[in-house]
Design a protein around this motif. Structure first.
Motif, PDB file in Angstrom:
ATOM      1  N   PRO A 123       0.687  -1.160   0.056  1.00  0.00           N
ATOM      2  CA  PRO A 123      -0.109   0.240  -0.104  1.00  0.00           C
ATOM      3  C   PRO A 123       0.874   1.424  -0.006  1.00  0.00           C
ATOM      4  CG  PRO A 123      -0.623  -1.243   1.928  1.00  0.00           C
ATOM      5  CD  PRO A 123       0.630  -2.079   1.080  1.00  0.00           C
ATOM      6  N   LYS A 124       0.646   2.363  -0.958  1.00  0.00           N
ATOM      7  CA  LYS A 124       1.287   3.387  -1.061  1.00  0.00           C
ATOM      8  C   LYS A 124       0.500   4.643  -0.742  1.00  0.00           C
ATOM      9  CE  LYS A 124       5.243   1.877  -2.864  1.00  0.00           C
ATOM     10  NZ  LYS A 124       6.173   1.583  -2.008  1.00  0.00           N
ATOM     11  N   THR A 125      -1.078   4.354  -0.858  1.00  0.00           N
ATOM     12  CA  THR A 125      -1.934   5.342  -0.574  1.00  0.00           C
ATOM     13  C   THR A 125      -2.976   4.982   0.540  1.00  0.00           C
ATOM     14  OG1 THR A 125      -3.470   4.967  -1.914  1.00  0.00           O
ATOM     15  CG2 THR A 125      -1.774   6.445  -2.718  1.00  0.00           C
ATOM     16  N   VAL A 126      -3.649   5.894   1.158  1.00  0.00           N
ATOM     17  CA  VAL A 126      -4.631   5.428   2.081  1.00  0.00           C
ATOM     18  C   VAL A 126      -5.696   4.612   1.595  1.00  0.00           C
ATOM     19  CG1 VAL A 126      -6.645   6.341   3.642  1.00  0.00           C
ATOM     20  CG2 VAL A 126      -4.334   7.493   3.589  1.00  0.00           C
ATOM     21  N   LYS A 127      -6.004   4.638   0.406  1.00  0.00           N
ATOM     22  CA  LYS A 127      -7.101   3.800  -0.542  1.00  0.00           C
ATOM     23  C   LYS A 127      -6.406   2.634  -0.688  1.00  0.00           C
ATOM     24  CE  LYS A 127     -10.028   3.506  -4.452  1.00  0.00           C
ATOM     25  NZ  LYS A 127     -10.292   4.109  -5.689  1.00  0.00           N
ATOM     26  N   GLU A 128      -5.187   2.430  -0.913  1.00  0.00           N
ATOM     27  CA  GLU A 128      -4.733   1.116  -1.269  1.00  0.00           C
ATOM     28  C   GLU A 128      -4.323   0.560   0.042  1.00  0.00           C
ATOM     29  OE1 GLU A 128      -0.934   1.738  -3.361  1.00  0.00           O
ATOM     30  OE2 GLU A 128      -1.831   2.205  -4.990  1.00  0.00           O
ATOM     31  N   THR A 141      -0.648   9.987   0.396  1.00  0.00           N
ATOM     32  CA  THR A 141       0.633   8.927   0.196  1.00  0.00           C
ATOM     33  C   THR A 141       0.992   8.596   1.640  1.00  0.00           C
ATOM     34  OG1 THR A 141       1.207   9.953  -1.824  1.00  0.00           O
ATOM     35  CG2 THR A 141       2.891   8.643  -0.497  1.00  0.00           C
ATOM     36  N   ILE A 142       1.195   7.276   1.949  1.00  0.00           N
ATOM     37  CA  ILE A 142       1.829   6.543   3.081  1.00  0.00           C
ATOM     38  C   ILE A 142       3.037   6.290   3.081  1.00  0.00           C
ATOM     39  CG2 ILE A 142      -0.578   6.441   4.401  1.00  0.00           C
ATOM     40  CD1 ILE A 142      -0.526   3.434   3.418  1.00  0.00           C
ATOM     41  N   ASN A 143       3.826   6.208   4.076  1.00  0.00           N
ATOM     42  CA  ASN A 143       5.227   5.642   4.067  1.00  0.00           C
ATOM     43  C   ASN A 143       5.339   4.896   5.238  1.00  0.00           C
ATOM     44  OD1 ASN A 143       6.573   7.562   1.671  1.00  0.00           O
ATOM     45  ND2 ASN A 143       5.671   9.071   3.210  1.00  0.00           N
ATOM     46  N   SER A 144       6.249   4.060   5.224  1.00  0.00           N
ATOM     47  CA  SER A 144       6.673   2.983   6.421  1.00  0.00           C
ATOM     48  C   SER A 144       6.881   3.600   7.650  1.00  0.00           C
ATOM     49  CB  SER A 144       7.825   2.189   5.951  1.00  0.00           C
ATOM     50  OG  SER A 144       8.931   2.743   6.027  1.00  0.00           O
ATOM     51  N   TYR A 145       7.536   5.093   7.633  1.00  0.00           N
ATOM     52  CA  TYR A 145       7.594   5.684   9.052  1.00  0.00           C
ATOM     53  C   TYR A 145       6.474   6.428   9.683  1.00  0.00           C
ATOM     54  CZ  TYR A 145       8.587   9.209   5.331  1.00  0.00           C
ATOM     55  OH  TYR A 145       8.494   9.883   4.251  1.00  0.00           O
ATOM     56  N   ASP A 146       5.424   6.616   8.769  1.00  0.00           N
ATOM     57  CA  ASP A 146       4.177   7.366   9.213  1.00  0.00           C
ATOM     58  C   ASP A 146       3.489   6.784  10.547  1.00  0.00           C
ATOM     59  OD1 ASP A 146       4.524   9.253   7.387  1.00  0.00           O
ATOM     60  OD2 ASP A 146       3.292   8.316   5.817  1.00  0.00           O
ATOM     61  N   GLU A 147       3.007   7.295  11.132  1.00  0.00           N
ATOM     62  CA  GLU A 147       1.887   6.943  12.408  1.00  0.00           C
ATOM     63  C   GLU A 147       0.706   6.726  11.699  1.00  0.00           C
ATOM     64  OE1 GLU A 147       0.339   9.131  15.941  1.00  0.00           O
ATOM     65  OE2 GLU A 147       1.979   8.013  16.643  1.00  0.00           O
ATOM     66  N   ILE A 148       0.065   5.596  11.715  1.00  0.00           N
ATOM     67  CA  ILE A 148      -1.079   5.510  11.064  1.00  0.00           C
ATOM     68  C   ILE A 148      -2.022   4.917  11.968  1.00  0.00           C
ATOM     69  CG2 ILE A 148      -2.485   4.219   9.184  1.00  0.00           C
ATOM     70  CD1 ILE A 148       0.263   4.246   7.591  1.00  0.00           C
ATOM     71  N   ALA A 149      -3.154   5.269  12.147  1.00  0.00           N
ATOM     72  CA  ALA A 149      -4.489   4.872  12.900  1.00  0.00           C
ATOM     73  C   ALA A 149      -5.674   4.538  12.418  1.00  0.00           C
ATOM     74  CB  ALA A 149      -4.648   5.569  14.050  1.00  0.00           C
ATOM     75  N   LEU A 150      -6.525   3.455  12.648  1.00  0.00           N
ATOM     76  CA  LEU A 150      -7.680   3.430  12.123  1.00  0.00           C
ATOM     77  C   LEU A 150      -8.693   3.647  12.989  1.00  0.00           C
ATOM     78  CD1 LEU A 150      -7.579  -0.291  10.369  1.00  0.00           C
ATOM     79  CD2 LEU A 150      -6.936   1.959   9.399  1.00  0.00           C
ATOM     80  N   ILE A 151      -9.577   4.591  12.443  1.00  0.00           N
ATOM     81  CA  ILE A 151     -10.630   5.065  13.370  1.00  0.00           C
ATOM     82  C   ILE A 151     -11.860   4.792  12.892  1.00  0.00           C
ATOM     83  CG2 ILE A 151     -11.807   7.266  14.219  1.00  0.00           C
ATOM     84  CD1 ILE A 151      -8.822   7.084  14.669  1.00  0.00           C
ATOM     85  N   PRO A 152     -12.665   3.782  13.801  1.00  0.00           N
ATOM     86  CA  PRO A 152     -13.917   3.063  13.500  1.00  0.00           C
ATOM     87  C   PRO A 152     -15.065   4.163  13.571  1.00  0.00           C
ATOM     88  CG  PRO A 152     -13.229   2.247  15.622  1.00  0.00           C
ATOM     89  CD  PRO A 152     -12.090   3.385  15.044  1.00  0.00           C
ATOM     90  N   PRO A 153     -16.193   3.733  12.970  1.00  0.00           N
ATOM     91  CA  PRO A 153     -17.470   4.634  13.231  1.00  0.00           C
ATOM     92  C   PRO A 153     -17.540   4.557  14.800  1.00  0.00           C
ATOM     93  CG  PRO A 153     -18.186   2.629  12.273  1.00  0.00           C
ATOM     94  CD  PRO A 153     -16.664   2.475  12.483  1.00  0.00           C
ATOM     95  N   VAL A 154     -18.017   5.769  15.150  1.00  0.00           N
ATOM     96  CA  VAL A 154     -18.294   6.221  16.520  1.00  0.00           C
ATOM     97  C   VAL A 154     -19.878   6.395  16.942  1.00  0.00           C
ATOM     98  CG1 VAL A 154     -17.537   7.668  18.600  1.00  0.00           C
ATOM     99  CG2 VAL A 154     -15.983   7.007  16.845  1.00  0.00           C
ATOM    100  N   SER A 155     -20.399   6.087  17.990  1.00  0.00           N
ATOM    101  CA  SER A 155     -21.831   6.459  18.313  1.00  0.00           C
ATOM    102  C   SER A 155     -21.844   6.946  19.633  1.00  0.00           C
ATOM    103  CB  SER A 155     -22.595   5.234  18.137  1.00  0.00           C
ATOM    104  OG  SER A 155     -22.309   4.336  19.292  1.00  0.00           O
ATOM    105  N   GLY A 156     -22.452   8.016  19.854  1.00  0.00           N
ATOM    106  CA  GLY A 156     -22.616   8.624  21.083  1.00  0.00           C
ATOM    107  C   GLY A 156     -23.978   8.713  21.516  1.00  0.00           C
ATOM    108  N   GLY A 157     -24.151   9.197  22.744  1.00  0.00           N
ATOM    109  CA  GLY A 157     -25.390   9.224  23.340  1.00  0.00           C
ATOM    110  C   GLY A 157     -25.660  10.471  24.416  1.00  0.00           C
TER     111      GLY A 157
END
Length: 84
Positions: free
Chosen positions: A31-36, A68-84
């Motif tokens: 993967p070279k991009t967020v989409k990939e 574009t993403i690189n091997s040294y980037d800090e990457i996080a997956l943020i799932p859907p959030v529900s609140g109340g």
């Protein structure tokens, strides 16, 4: 490349971090991009495809699919959030 996981993404993967290879050892496209990256993760963990949304943060900022993403980037997956 190390990815930080939160919420349901952590439950799906079974860990709070995930390492994605940065060389083509597996024969799969790196993967070279967020989409990939999203496509790569969806193929590896099909349950991620069932989420209503999945945001990606690169270096503490929300990222567009074209970024574009690189091997040294800090990457996080943020799932859907529900609140109340």
């Amino acid at each position: 490349m190390t990815i930080l996981l939160f919420g349901i993404t952590k439950d799906i993967v079974g860990s709070s971090t995930l390492s994605v290879p940065t060389s083509s050892v597996t024969g799969r496209k790196i993967p070279k991009t967020v989409k990939e990256l999203k496509q790569f993760l969806g193929e590896t963990y099909p349950e991620l495809n069932k989420l209503s949304s999945l945001a990606v943060a690169v270096n503490n900022a929300y990222a567009e699919d074209s970024e574009t993403i690189n091997s040294y980037d800090e990457i996080a997956l943020i799932p859907p959030v529900s609140g109340g």
